[in-house]
Design an enzyme around this catalytic site. Structure first.
Site, PDB file in Angstrom:
ATOM      1  N   TYR A 218     176.820  99.808 -37.816  1.00 37.80           N
ATOM      2  CA  TYR A 218     176.086  99.212 -36.704  1.00 37.80           C
ATOM      3  C   TYR A 218     174.710  98.796 -37.178  1.00 37.80           C
ATOM      4  O   TYR A 218     174.034  99.544 -37.904  1.00 37.80           O
ATOM      5  CB  TYR A 218     175.962 100.207 -35.553  1.00 37.80           C
ATOM      6  CG  TYR A 218     175.165  99.680 -34.377  1.00 37.80           C
ATOM      7  CD1 TYR A 218     175.647  98.631 -33.614  1.00 37.80           C
ATOM      8  CD2 TYR A 218     173.935 100.235 -34.029  1.00 37.80           C
ATOM      9  CE1 TYR A 218     174.929  98.136 -32.532  1.00 37.80           C
ATOM     10  CE2 TYR A 218     173.210  99.755 -32.951  1.00 37.80           C
ATOM     11  CZ  TYR A 218     173.709  98.703 -32.204  1.00 37.80           C
ATOM     12  OH  TYR A 218     172.990  98.222 -31.147  1.00 37.80           O
TER      13      TYR A 218
ATOM     14  N   ARG B 182     176.979  94.375 -23.145  1.00 40.20           N
ATOM     15  CA  ARG B 182     176.211  95.573 -22.782  1.00 40.20           C
ATOM     16  C   ARG B 182     175.581  95.354 -21.415  1.00 40.20           C
ATOM     17  O   ARG B 182     174.999  94.300 -21.151  1.00 40.20           O
ATOM     18  CB  ARG B 182     175.126  95.829 -23.824  1.00 40.20           C
ATOM     19  CG  ARG B 182     174.069  96.841 -23.383  1.00 40.20           C
ATOM     20  CD  ARG B 182     173.052  97.081 -24.472  1.00 40.20           C
ATOM     21  NE  ARG B 182     171.722  97.322 -23.917  1.00 40.20           N
ATOM     22  CZ  ARG B 182     170.644  97.599 -24.625  1.00 40.20           C
ATOM     23  NH1 ARG B 182     170.729  97.644 -25.951  1.00 40.20           N
ATOM     24  NH2 ARG B 182     169.473  97.809 -24.044  1.00 40.20           N
TER      25      ARG B 182
ATOM     26  N   HIS C 258     177.014  92.589 -29.787  1.00 39.11           N
ATOM     27  CA  HIS C 258     176.892  92.859 -28.350  1.00 39.11           C
ATOM     28  C   HIS C 258     175.687  92.143 -27.783  1.00 39.11           C
ATOM     29  O   HIS C 258     174.639  92.003 -28.421  1.00 39.11           O
ATOM     30  CB  HIS C 258     176.861  94.360 -28.046  1.00 39.11           C
ATOM     31  CG  HIS C 258     175.656  95.124 -28.485  1.00 39.11           C
ATOM     32  ND1 HIS C 258     174.421  94.996 -27.903  1.00 39.11           N
ATOM     33  CD2 HIS C 258     175.502  96.068 -29.456  1.00 39.11           C
ATOM     34  CE1 HIS C 258     173.561  95.815 -28.471  1.00 39.11           C
ATOM     35  NE2 HIS C 258     174.194  96.468 -29.430  1.00 39.11           N
TER      36      HIS C 258
ATOM     37  N   GLU D 228     174.978 101.053 -21.110  1.00 38.54           N
ATOM     38  CA  GLU D 228     173.803 101.659 -21.730  1.00 38.54           C
ATOM     39  C   GLU D 228     173.135 102.689 -20.836  1.00 38.54           C
ATOM     40  O   GLU D 228     173.100 102.566 -19.609  1.00 38.54           O
ATOM     41  CB  GLU D 228     172.801 100.551 -22.094  1.00 38.54           C
ATOM     42  CG  GLU D 228     171.479 101.043 -22.671  1.00 38.54           C
ATOM     43  CD  GLU D 228     171.595 101.757 -24.005  1.00 38.54           C
ATOM     44  OE1 GLU D 228     172.377 102.731 -24.097  1.00 38.54           O
ATOM     45  OE2 GLU D 228     170.886 101.368 -24.955  1.00 38.54           O
TER      46      GLU D 228
ATOM     47  N   ASP E 153     160.651  96.862 -30.453  1.00 38.34           N
ATOM     48  CA  ASP E 153     161.935  96.273 -30.061  1.00 38.34           C
ATOM     49  C   ASP E 153     161.779  95.552 -28.726  1.00 38.34           C
ATOM     50  O   ASP E 153     162.163  96.049 -27.672  1.00 38.34           O
ATOM     51  CB  ASP E 153     162.990  97.380 -29.957  1.00 38.34           C
ATOM     52  CG  ASP E 153     164.377  96.854 -29.609  1.00 38.34           C
ATOM     53  OD1 ASP E 153     164.638  95.660 -29.889  1.00 38.34           O
ATOM     54  OD2 ASP E 153     165.185  97.625 -29.073  1.00 38.34           O
TER      55      ASP E 153
ATOM     56  N   ASP F 274     173.562  94.195 -33.064  1.00 39.72           N
ATOM     57  CA  ASP F 274     172.824  94.107 -31.813  1.00 39.72           C
ATOM     58  C   ASP F 274     172.307  92.683 -31.653  1.00 39.72           C
ATOM     59  O   ASP F 274     171.440  92.238 -32.402  1.00 39.72           O
ATOM     60  CB  ASP F 274     171.663  95.102 -31.865  1.00 39.72           C
ATOM     61  CG  ASP F 274     170.823  95.136 -30.605  1.00 39.72           C
ATOM     62  OD1 ASP F 274     171.036  94.288 -29.719  1.00 39.72           O
ATOM     63  OD2 ASP F 274     169.944  96.009 -30.517  1.00 39.72           O
TER      64      ASP F 274
ATOM     65  N   ASN G 253     176.570 105.045 -26.714  1.00 38.00           N
ATOM     66  CA  ASN G 253     175.369 105.019 -27.550  1.00 38.00           C
ATOM     67  C   ASN G 253     174.799 106.428 -27.647  1.00 38.00           C
ATOM     68  O   ASN G 253     174.243 106.943 -26.675  1.00 38.00           O
ATOM     69  CB  ASN G 253     174.340 104.061 -26.945  1.00 38.00           C
ATOM     70  CG  ASN G 253     173.056 104.000 -27.758  1.00 38.00           C
ATOM     71  OD1 ASN G 253     172.988 104.514 -28.868  1.00 38.00           O
ATOM     72  ND2 ASN G 253     172.035 103.365 -27.202  1.00 38.00           N
TER      73      ASN G 253
ATOM     74  N   CYS H 160     164.026  98.581 -24.984  1.00 35.81           N
ATOM     75  CA  CYS H 160     165.040  99.567 -25.345  1.00 35.81           C
ATOM     76  C   CYS H 160     165.739 100.039 -24.083  1.00 35.81           C
ATOM     77  O   CYS H 160     165.105 100.269 -23.049  1.00 35.81           O
ATOM     78  CB  CYS H 160     164.382 100.744 -26.064  1.00 35.81           C
ATOM     79  SG  CYS H 160     165.471 102.174 -26.265  1.00 35.81           S
TER      80      CYS H 160
ATOM     81  N   GLU I  12     173.251  91.814 -24.177  1.00 35.24           N
ATOM     82  CA  GLU I  12     172.852  92.623 -23.038  1.00 35.24           C
ATOM     83  C   GLU I  12     172.362  91.753 -21.891  1.00 35.24           C
ATOM     84  O   GLU I  12     171.995  90.585 -22.092  1.00 35.24           O
ATOM     85  CB  GLU I  12     171.763  93.605 -23.447  1.00 35.24           C
ATOM     86  CG  GLU I  12     170.477  92.953 -23.894  1.00 35.24           C
ATOM     87  CD  GLU I  12     169.598  93.895 -24.705  1.00 35.24           C
ATOM     88  OE1 GLU I  12     168.446  94.102 -24.280  1.00 35.24           O
ATOM     89  OE2 GLU I  12     170.046  94.387 -25.757  1.00 35.24           O
TER      90      GLU I  12
ATOM     91  N   ASP J  72     170.826  91.534 -28.913  1.00 36.79           N
ATOM     92  CA  ASP J  72     169.830  91.484 -27.831  1.00 36.79           C
ATOM     93  C   ASP J  72     170.367  90.663 -26.654  1.00 36.79           C
ATOM     94  O   ASP J  72     171.480  90.879 -26.202  1.00 36.79           O
ATOM     95  CB  ASP J  72     168.501  90.937 -28.343  1.00 36.79           C
ATOM     96  CG  ASP J  72     167.693  91.983 -29.113  1.00 36.79           C
ATOM     97  OD1 ASP J  72     168.029  93.174 -29.013  1.00 36.79           O
ATOM     98  OD2 ASP J  72     166.750  91.612 -29.813  1.00 36.79           O
TER      99      ASP J  72
END
Length: 306
Positions: free
Chosen positions: A51, A162, A119, A192, A65, A92, A215, A129, A121, A94
């Site tokens: 990952y 996500r 993924h 998440e 982040d 990731d 996660n 985060c 989101e 985003d």
């Protein structure tokens, strides 16, 4: 063997290999790897997928982040990890770096760089985060449009959606969003920041035919569970996204403090990866063997790595 040797490269795409791992029984354990060295070390322990966390990437660059980095910067990390390990990589993505066309561009760049899955989101930029407060979500239909676009752009890459809705709109809204995202083309769902065992189990009960990702980040809202416990709750994948970076950063801080205190790194030698161990991990001998003009390395007898 080095990735330079064509016969050593995987015959199938990273996306197909990631999908095959998902089809197997049991939970897929996916540790985070923040660079090529970490990827090699994870592979040496027998892990079959890795990952790449946005938080780990940005932190390694000295940034928060917040969706700051670009598609091409992420592709740099993807290439080094995919080349080093040869393992299928979940990345990731985003928020997809924009709207539908941006998400399609992201998928193409990531897939060409060697990623096996990504993924997206449902947060609004600037994102945060998933275990922090103050998140804002896009409308579910807007996110569904982005997922459908990402799926259209993918050749073999697995598209994971996500949702951060559990901590913003509530558990039922998170489940409803997940169903909308699956209808739009998502092949797996990442709920998440669920906060109890009951929430994890209830989400899996509500999505019985969809692969789910858990996660297991440290210092967040989710209690510590083992991979086997997540499997018992109905999950098909679990990530430890930033663990490798956290451990490496802690060790580096201790090193710098020791140099400052002792006027050198000698007090930390026992905690260091030796030259021989490093060369073994990166396969120096295998690379040297590919070119007869390179004289085989002979390790020095002394402890110095200079």
């Amino acid at each position: 063997m080095p990735y330079l040797v064509a016969d050593e490269l995987p015959a199938e795409s990273a996306g197909k290999r990631f999908a095959q791992l998902l089809e197997r029984s049991g939970i897929l354990r996916i540790p985070g790897a923040h660079n090529g060295q970490a990827a090699l070390q994870a592979r040496a322990e027998g892990f079959e997928a890795l990952y790449l966390s946005g938080a780990a990437m940005t932190a390694s660059m000295g940034l928060p982040d917040l969706g700051i980095i670009t598609v091409d910067e992420v592709a740099f990390f993807i290439r080094q990890i995919a080349r080093a390990s040869g393992l299928p990589l979940l990345v990731d993505g985003d928020t997809g770096y924009g709207e539908a066309l941006n998400a399609m561009h992201m998928v193409r760049v990531f897939e060409e760089a060697g990623a096996g899955a990504v993924h997206l989101e449902d947060q609004v930029l600037p994102k945060k985060c998933g275990h922090l407060n103050g998140k804002t979500l896009v409308p579910a239909k807007e996110m569904a449009t982005k997922i459908a676009a990402a799926r259209k752009a993918s050749r073999d890459m697995v598209i994971v959606a996500r949702t951060d809705a559990a901590g913003v709109e509530g558990f039922d809204a998170a489940v409803e969003r997940a169903r909308i995202y699956v209808d739009a083309g998502a092949q797996a769902i990442f709920p998440e920041a669920l906060v109890t065992r009951d929430m994890f189990s209830a989400f899996a009960d509500a999505m019985p035919d969809v692969p789910l990702l858990a996660n297991m980040t440290e210092f967040g809202r989710t209690p510590f569970f083992t991979a086997s416990e997540f499997e018992d709750m109905g999950y098909r994948m679990v990530i430890w996204p930033v663990s490798s970076l956290r451990v490496a950063n802690k060790a580096q801080a201790q090193l710098y403090a020791s140099i400052r205190e002792h006027d050198g790194a000698h007090e930390m030698v026992g905690a260091m990866q030796t030259r021989a161990e490093l060369y073994d991990v990166i396969g120096l001998k295998d690379y040297e063997a590919l070119d007869a003009s390179i004289i085989a390395t002979v390790l020095p007898d002394q402890a110095s790595d200079s």
